[in-house]
Design a protein around this motif. Structure first.
Motif, PDB file in Angstrom:
ATOM      1  N   ILE A   1       0.870  -1.178   0.000  1.00 59.68           N
ATOM      2  CA  ILE A   1       0.000   0.000   0.000  1.00 59.68           C
ATOM      3  C   ILE A   1       0.905   1.226   0.000  1.00 59.68           C
ATOM      4  CG2 ILE A   1      -1.725   1.299   1.303  1.00 59.68           C
ATOM      5  CD1 ILE A   1      -2.607  -1.478   2.473  1.00 59.68           C
ATOM      6  N   VAL A   2       0.821   2.002  -1.056  1.00 60.34           N
ATOM      7  CA  VAL A   2       1.731   3.143  -1.180  1.00 60.34           C
ATOM      8  C   VAL A   2       1.212   4.296  -0.332  1.00 60.34           C
ATOM      9  CG1 VAL A   2       2.807   4.795  -2.743  1.00 60.34           C
ATOM     10  CG2 VAL A   2       2.514   2.408  -3.453  1.00 60.34           C
ATOM     11  N   ASP A   3       2.107   4.835   0.472  1.00 61.23           N
ATOM     12  CA  ASP A   3       1.756   5.799   1.513  1.00 61.23           C
ATOM     13  C   ASP A   3       2.617   7.044   1.354  1.00 61.23           C
ATOM     14  OD1 ASP A   3       1.003   7.009   3.860  1.00 61.23           O
ATOM     15  OD2 ASP A   3       2.008   5.586   5.174  1.00 61.23           O
ATOM     16  N   ALA A   4       2.128   8.155   1.751  1.00 60.07           N
ATOM     17  CA  ALA A   4       2.901   9.393   1.903  1.00 60.07           C
ATOM     18  C   ALA A   4       3.359   9.992   0.585  1.00 60.07           C
ATOM     19  CB  ALA A   4       4.107   9.181   2.816  1.00 60.07           C
ATOM     20  N   GLY A   5       3.038  11.246   0.410  1.00 63.93           N
ATOM     21  CA  GLY A   5       3.597  12.019  -0.689  1.00 63.93           C
ATOM     22  C   GLY A   5       2.798  12.018  -1.978  1.00 63.93           C
ATOM     23  N   LEU A   6       1.781  11.122  -2.098  1.00 63.93           N
ATOM     24  CA  LEU A   6       1.000  11.098  -3.335  1.00 63.93           C
ATOM     25  C   LEU A   6       0.242  12.424  -3.448  1.00 63.93           C
ATOM     26  CD1 LEU A   6      -0.378   7.431  -3.230  1.00 63.93           C
ATOM     27  CD2 LEU A   6       1.581   8.323  -4.521  1.00 63.93           C
ATOM     28  N   ALA A   7       0.508  13.144  -4.535  1.00 64.04           N
ATOM     29  CA  ALA A   7       0.025  14.520  -4.616  1.00 64.04           C
ATOM     30  C   ALA A   7      -1.297  14.632  -5.353  1.00 64.04           C
ATOM     31  CB  ALA A   7       1.071  15.382  -5.312  1.00 64.04           C
ATOM     32  N   VAL A   8      -1.391  13.937  -6.460  1.00 69.92           N
ATOM     33  CA  VAL A   8      -2.529  14.120  -7.368  1.00 69.92           C
ATOM     34  C   VAL A   8      -3.087  12.747  -7.755  1.00 69.92           C
ATOM     35  CG1 VAL A   8      -1.854  16.360  -8.281  1.00 69.92           C
ATOM     36  CG2 VAL A   8      -0.867  14.291  -9.275  1.00 69.92           C
ATOM     37  N   PRO A   9      -4.317  12.705  -8.219  1.00 72.30           N
ATOM     38  CA  PRO A   9      -4.923  11.413  -8.557  1.00 72.30           C
ATOM     39  C   PRO A   9      -4.080  10.583  -9.518  1.00 72.30           C
ATOM     40  CG  PRO A   9      -6.615  13.079  -8.432  1.00 72.30           C
ATOM     41  CD  PRO A   9      -5.303  13.800  -8.270  1.00 72.30           C
ATOM     42  N   SER A  10      -3.386  11.233 -10.463  1.00 69.74           N
ATOM     43  CA  SER A  10      -2.584  10.447 -11.422  1.00 69.74           C
ATOM     44  C   SER A  10      -1.459   9.699 -10.703  1.00 69.74           C
ATOM     45  CB  SER A  10      -2.036  11.356 -12.529  1.00 69.74           C
ATOM     46  OG  SER A  10      -1.318  12.438 -11.981  1.00 69.74           O
ATOM     47  N   ASP A  11      -0.910  10.257  -9.590  1.00 67.90           N
ATOM     48  CA  ASP A  11       0.091   9.513  -8.805  1.00 67.90           C
ATOM     49  C   ASP A  11      -0.506   8.217  -8.289  1.00 67.90           C
ATOM     50  OD1 ASP A  11       2.028  11.528  -9.046  1.00 67.90           O
ATOM     51  OD2 ASP A  11       1.335  12.547  -7.208  1.00 67.90           O
ATOM     52  N   ALA A  12      -1.716   8.328  -7.771  1.00 65.41           N
ATOM     53  CA  ALA A  12      -2.383   7.148  -7.218  1.00 65.41           C
ATOM     54  C   ALA A  12      -2.698   6.145  -8.314  1.00 65.41           C
ATOM     55  CB  ALA A  12      -3.665   7.569  -6.496  1.00 65.41           C
ATOM     56  N   ALA A  13      -3.198   6.666  -9.450  1.00 60.86           N
ATOM     57  CA  ALA A  13      -3.534   5.770 -10.561  1.00 60.86           C
ATOM     58  C   ALA A  13      -2.289   5.028 -11.032  1.00 60.86           C
ATOM     59  CB  ALA A  13      -4.138   6.573 -11.708  1.00 60.86           C
ATOM     60  N   ARG A  14      -1.169   5.744 -11.074  1.00 61.47           N
ATOM     61  CA  ARG A  14       0.069   5.164 -11.590  1.00 61.47           C
ATOM     62  C   ARG A  14       0.520   3.984 -10.728  1.00 61.47           C
ATOM     63  NH1 ARG A  14       5.811   7.627 -13.068  1.00 61.47           N
ATOM     64  NH2 ARG A  14       5.581   8.884 -11.192  1.00 61.47           N
ATOM     65  N   VAL A  15       0.564   4.182  -9.405  1.00 60.63           N
ATOM     66  CA  VAL A  15       1.047   3.078  -8.558  1.00 60.63           C
ATOM     67  C   VAL A  15       0.040   1.926  -8.540  1.00 60.63           C
ATOM     68  CG1 VAL A  15       2.500   4.602  -7.177  1.00 60.63           C
ATOM     69  CG2 VAL A  15       0.194   4.014  -6.357  1.00 60.63           C
ATOM     70  N   MET A  16      -1.228   2.244  -8.695  1.00 56.30           N
ATOM     71  CA  MET A  16      -2.230   1.175  -8.750  1.00 56.30           C
ATOM     72  C   MET A  16      -2.069   0.367 -10.049  1.00 56.30           C
ATOM     73  SD  MET A  16      -3.855   1.265  -5.893  1.00 56.30           S
ATOM     74  CE  MET A  16      -5.142   0.070  -6.237  1.00 56.30           C
ATOM     75  N   GLU A  17      -1.758   1.064 -11.142  1.00 54.65           N
ATOM     76  CA  GLU A  17      -1.515   0.359 -12.412  1.00 54.65           C
ATOM     77  C   GLU A  17      -0.359  -0.622 -12.267  1.00 54.65           C
ATOM     78  OE1 GLU A  17      -0.757   3.714 -14.891  1.00 54.65           O
ATOM     79  OE2 GLU A  17      -2.882   4.297 -14.964  1.00 54.65           O
ATOM     80  N   TRP A  18       0.640  -0.229 -11.487  1.00 50.33           N
ATOM     81  CA  TRP A  18       1.815  -1.104 -11.307  1.00 50.33           C
ATOM     82  C   TRP A  18       1.484  -2.334 -10.456  1.00 50.33           C
ATOM     83  CZ3 TRP A  18       5.226   3.565  -9.496  1.00 50.33           C
ATOM     84  CH2 TRP A  18       5.538   4.359 -10.607  1.00 50.33           C
ATOM     85  N   GLY A  19       0.347  -2.268  -9.762  1.00 41.97           N
ATOM     86  CA  GLY A  19      -0.032  -3.413  -8.949  1.00 41.97           C
ATOM     87  C   GLY A  19      -0.032  -3.161  -7.456  1.00 41.97           C
ATOM     88  N   ALA A  20       0.097  -1.906  -7.067  1.00 41.16           N
ATOM     89  CA  ALA A  20      -0.057  -1.620  -5.639  1.00 41.16           C
ATOM     90  C   ALA A  20      -1.444  -2.095  -5.202  1.00 41.16           C
ATOM     91  CB  ALA A  20       0.094  -0.124  -5.367  1.00 41.16           C
ATOM     92  N   ALA A  21      -1.516  -2.613  -3.969  1.00 38.56           N
ATOM     93  CA  ALA A  21      -2.795  -3.130  -3.476  1.00 38.56           C
ATOM     94  C   ALA A  21      -3.715  -2.001  -3.038  1.00 38.56           C
ATOM     95  CB  ALA A  21      -2.547  -4.083  -2.310  1.00 38.56           C
ATOM     96  N   GLY A  22      -3.124  -0.854  -2.747  1.00 34.85           N
ATOM     97  CA  GLY A  22      -3.924   0.286  -2.311  1.00 34.85           C
ATOM     98  C   GLY A  22      -3.035   1.494  -2.115  1.00 34.85           C
ATOM     99  N   VAL A  23      -3.652   2.614  -1.788  1.00 28.71           N
ATOM    100  CA  VAL A  23      -2.885   3.825  -1.488  1.00 28.71           C
ATOM    101  C   VAL A  23      -3.486   4.487  -0.250  1.00 28.71           C
ATOM    102  CG1 VAL A  23      -2.221   4.291  -3.879  1.00 28.71           C
ATOM    103  CG2 VAL A  23      -4.303   5.328  -2.954  1.00 28.71           C
TER     104      VAL A  23
END
Lengths: 262, 297
Positions: free
Chosen positions: A184-206
Motif C-alpha cells: 500500500i503506497v503511503d505518503a507524498g501522493l500529490a494528485v490522482p494520477s500519482d495514485a492511478a500510476r502506482v495502482m496500475e503497477w499493482g499496488a494493493a492500495g494507497v
C-alpha cells in the motif's frame, strides 16, 4: 469493481483500495464529507492526549468511527518502544486491532527508521496486532517486514506530508513485484494520477491524506482520488501493454497503391 | 523606591516564590479593625504561630498611608521569610516590592497585572464558582482562593459556596487552592480534606486576643488533616481525593466517552477495572483518544 476484488487485510474486506487520512483538514465537516465522497472504508487516526480542560472536540467529531475499519498510527514515535506503547493505547480503545507502525528516524525529513520499524513490527505481530508498517522504499526492508508478519507494507512515495509524488518509481515497482504481502503506497501522493500510476503497477492500495486535505476543494479531490484508484486498479487487472520502441499501430498490409500521375 | 521589583526572590539560591507558595498552608489576610499601628506586631505574632503567607487588605485608607503600611508589613514578611501579597492594588504591590497581588473578580485582569509585575510575581484570583476557576486557570493564575465557604462579615451579601466549591476548585486546577470564608481551626482541617492546599483566615487571627496562639491552633488542626494527594494527568499536576479510585477520578473528569484510554504509571487499565485501581500521590496518568492523522500525526 467486482466484489471478489476486495482488498483483504487482517480478516477485513475493503471494497475501496483508497485509505483516507484524517489529518490537516480545514474542518470536521469537510473531513466528514471528503471521507464520504472518497468511498474509503478504512481511515487512519492518531493517538493523542485528551484535552481535559476546555474544548475536548477533535476533528473526528461527527464521524461514526464504528462504520469504518480504523487504522490507528504510531505517529510521533521515534523508537520501537514508543511505537509499541502507542499501539497498545490505540488497541485499548477497542475499536481496532490494526496498527500502522510509524517510527520516524529523523525529525527534519520525517523519513522512517527502518531498524526500529522492523523491531516494532516484530513485537506488535507477536502481540496479535494486524501490522501495517510505513517504510522507506527499500526492497530488502519490505521483504523483511513481510517475513516478520506484516499484513501489508506501506512504502512511502515521498516524505510524509509532502506533495512530491512518486520519487522513486523503480524502487516502488520492485517492491510491488517482490513483496509477498499487499503493498500500500503511503505518503507524498500529490494528485490522482500519482495514485492511478502506482495502482496500475499493482499496488494493493494507497493512503492519501495531504493530497486531499490541502486541495482547494478536499471533497471534490477525494472523489477524484477515488476514481483514479479504481481506474488504476482496473488497468492493472486488465494487464498493461508493454512495447519498447516504435511500432505501427495500424496494419502495414493493404495500403492502397500510391497514386500515379498519369 | 529602592525596593526590589515585585516577585524577585530574596536569594539566588533559595526556593522560588512558586516553590514557597506550594509549601504554604496558613494564609493570613489583614482585617480593617486592627489599627494600622498594631498590624505589624499582630503579623509578627501570627507568623510565630505558623502563618506562612500574608495578604495586606485595607479598605478606605489613603494611598500614602497604605504605602507606608505596606512597607512596614513587607519588611516583617521579608525578615521572617514568609510571602507577602497585596490585595487588588497592583501598582502598590510593585511600589512596595510585594511577592504578588491578589485579584478579586472585579479587579484587574490577570494578564494586565502580569504585564505590570512581571512573570515572577505571584498572582492570585478569587473564585466563587466553577466558571471563575476555569477562567483563572486559562489566565494562568498562580493560585486561586475558593469561597466564601461560609458567609462572613468581611464580604457582606456574598452567598456561601461551602466546601463543595473548594472540592470543585481542587479538581479543576493545578495551582494551590486557598479556602476562605469564616473558617475556624476545625473547619481549616475540613477545608484541607475538601482539597484545599491553604486556609485563609482574617478575623479569627487578627481579632484574637493572642494572634500567635490562634495561628498555632489552626496549624495544629491542619496537621491532622488528610490532604489530597497530587497526581499527574497528561503531564499536568492535579489533585484527587485521598483513597480515591480511578473510576471516581474518571467520573470527575468526565471520561465516559467511547475511545478514551487511560494509562497509569505506564500500564493501560481496562475500563472495567477502573473501580479497582487506587490512586496514590505521584501517580502518572495518561488519558488519550483518537485524533485526526494520516502520516506523521
Amino acid at each position: 469493481m467486482a466484489e471478489d476484488d476486495a482488498l483483504k487485510l487482517g480478516g477485513v474486506r475493503l471494497g475501496s483500495r483508497l485509505i483516507h487520512g484524517t489529518g490537516k483538514f480545514p474542518s470536521a465537516d469537510v473531513l466528514g464529507r471528503a471521507i464520504s465522497a472518497s468511498g474509503a472504508q478504512m481511515i487512519t487516526l492518531a493517538v493523542r492526549r485528551l484535552h481535559l480542560d476546555g474544548d475536548r472536540r477533535s476533528e473526528l467529531e461527527g464521524i461514526d468511527l464504528t462504520s469504518y475499519t480504523l487504522l490507528p498510527n504510531t505517529a510521533g514515535a521515534t523508537s520501537a518502544e514508543e511505537a509499541v506503547r502507542l499501539a497498545r493505547l490505540a488497541r485499548a480503545a477497542k475499536l481496532s486491532d490494526f496498527i500502522k507502525v510509524e517510527v520516524v528516524g529523523e525529525q527534519e525529513t520525517l523519513l522512517p527508521d527502518p531498524i526500529e520499524t522492523l523491531e516494532a513490527t516484530v513485537r506488535l505481530v507477536a502481540e496479535g496486532f494486524t501490522v501495517l508498517p510505513y517504510a522507506s522504499d527499500d526492497v530488502s526492508l519490505a521483504l523483511r517486514l513481510a517475513a516478520a508478519g506484516a499484513a501489508a507494507v506501506m512504502p512511502g512515495a515521498a516524505p510524509i506530508g509532502s506533495t512530491m509524488g512518486v520519487l522513486n518509481p523503480h524502487n516502488l515497482r520492485l517492491i510491488i513485484a517482490k513483496c509477498p504481502v499487499p503493498v500500500i503506497v503511503d505518503a507524498g501522493l500529490a494528485v490522482p494520477s500519482d495514485a492511478a500510476r502506482v495502482m496500475e503497477w499493482g499496488a494493493a492500495g494507497v493512503l492519501v491524506n495531504t493530497g486531499i486535505a490541502r486541495a482547494g476543494d478536499p471533497v471534490a479531490m477525494a472523489r477524484a482520488f477515488s476514481a483514479a484508484v479504481a481506474a488504476g486498479r482496473s488497468a492493472h487487472l486488465a494487464g498493461l501493454a508493454h512495447v519498447e520502441g516504435a511500432a505501427p499501430s495500424s496494419p502495414t498490409e493493404g495500403m492502397p497503391s500510391a497514386l500515379v500521375r498519369l | 523606591m529602592s525596593q526590589p521589583p515585585a516577585g524577585s526572590s530574596g536569594s539566588a539560591t533559595g526556593p522560588s516564590l512558586r516553590e514557597r507558595l506550594l509549601a504554604a498552608r496558613l494564609y493570613l489576610v489583614s482585617d480593617d479593625a486592627t489599627p494600622a499601628a498594631e498590624l505589624p506586631s499582630v503579623l509578627e505574632a501570627a507568623i510565630a504561630g505558623g502563618v506562612d503567607i500574608f495578604q495586606l487588605r485595607r479598605k478606605g485608607v489613603e494611598p500614602g498611608d497604605l504605602l507606608e503600611l505596606a512597607g512596614r508589613c513587607g519588611q516583617v514578611c521579608r525578615q521572617r521569610g514568609i510571602l507577602f501579597i497585596v490585595d487588588d492594588w497592583v501598582e502598590l504591590a510593585r511600589e512596595c516590592g510585594a511577592d504578588g497581588v491578589h485579584l478579586g473578580q472585579s479587579d484587574m485582569p490577570i494578564a494586565d497585572a502580569r504585564g505590570l509585575l512581571g512573570e515572577g510575581a505571584l498572582i492570585g484570583r478569587s473564585t466563587h464558582n466553577r466558571g471563575h476557576v476555569d477562567e483563572a486557570m486559562s489566565q494562568r493564575a498562580d493560585y486561586i482562593s475558593a469561597g466564601p465557604v461560609h458567609e462572613t462579615p468581611t464580604k457582606p451579601g456574598r452567598p456561601a459556596v461551602g466546601f463543595e466549591h473548594v472540592a470543585v476548585a481542587a479538581r479543576r486546577t493545578h495551582v494551590p487552592v486557598v479556602a476562605i470564608g469564616g473558617l475556624g481551626p476545625h473547619e481549616a482541617r475540613l477545608a484541607l480534606e475538601s482539597g484545599a492546599d491553604m486556609v485563609a483566615v482574617v478575623r479569627a487571627i487578627c481579632s484574637a486576643p493572642d494572634p500567635g496562639a490562634a495561628a498555632a491552633r489552626f496549624r495544629q488542626s491542619m496537621l491532622e488533616a488528610v490532604s489530597w494527594p497530587w497526581i499527574f494527568v497528561n503531564g499536568v499536576p492535579r489533585k484527587c481525593r485521598p483513597g480515591e479510585h480511578l473510576g471516581e477520578l474518571a467520573a470527575a473528569l468526565e471520561l465516559a466517552e467511547v475511545g478514551v484510554v487511560v494509562e497509569v504509571n505506564g500500564s493501560i487499565l481496562a475500563r472495567e477495572s477502573w473501580d479497582l485501581v487506587d490512586l496514590h500521590a505521584g501517580d502518572r496518568l495518561e488519558v488519550v483518544h483518537f485524533v485526526g492523522g494520516g502520516c506523521g500525526g
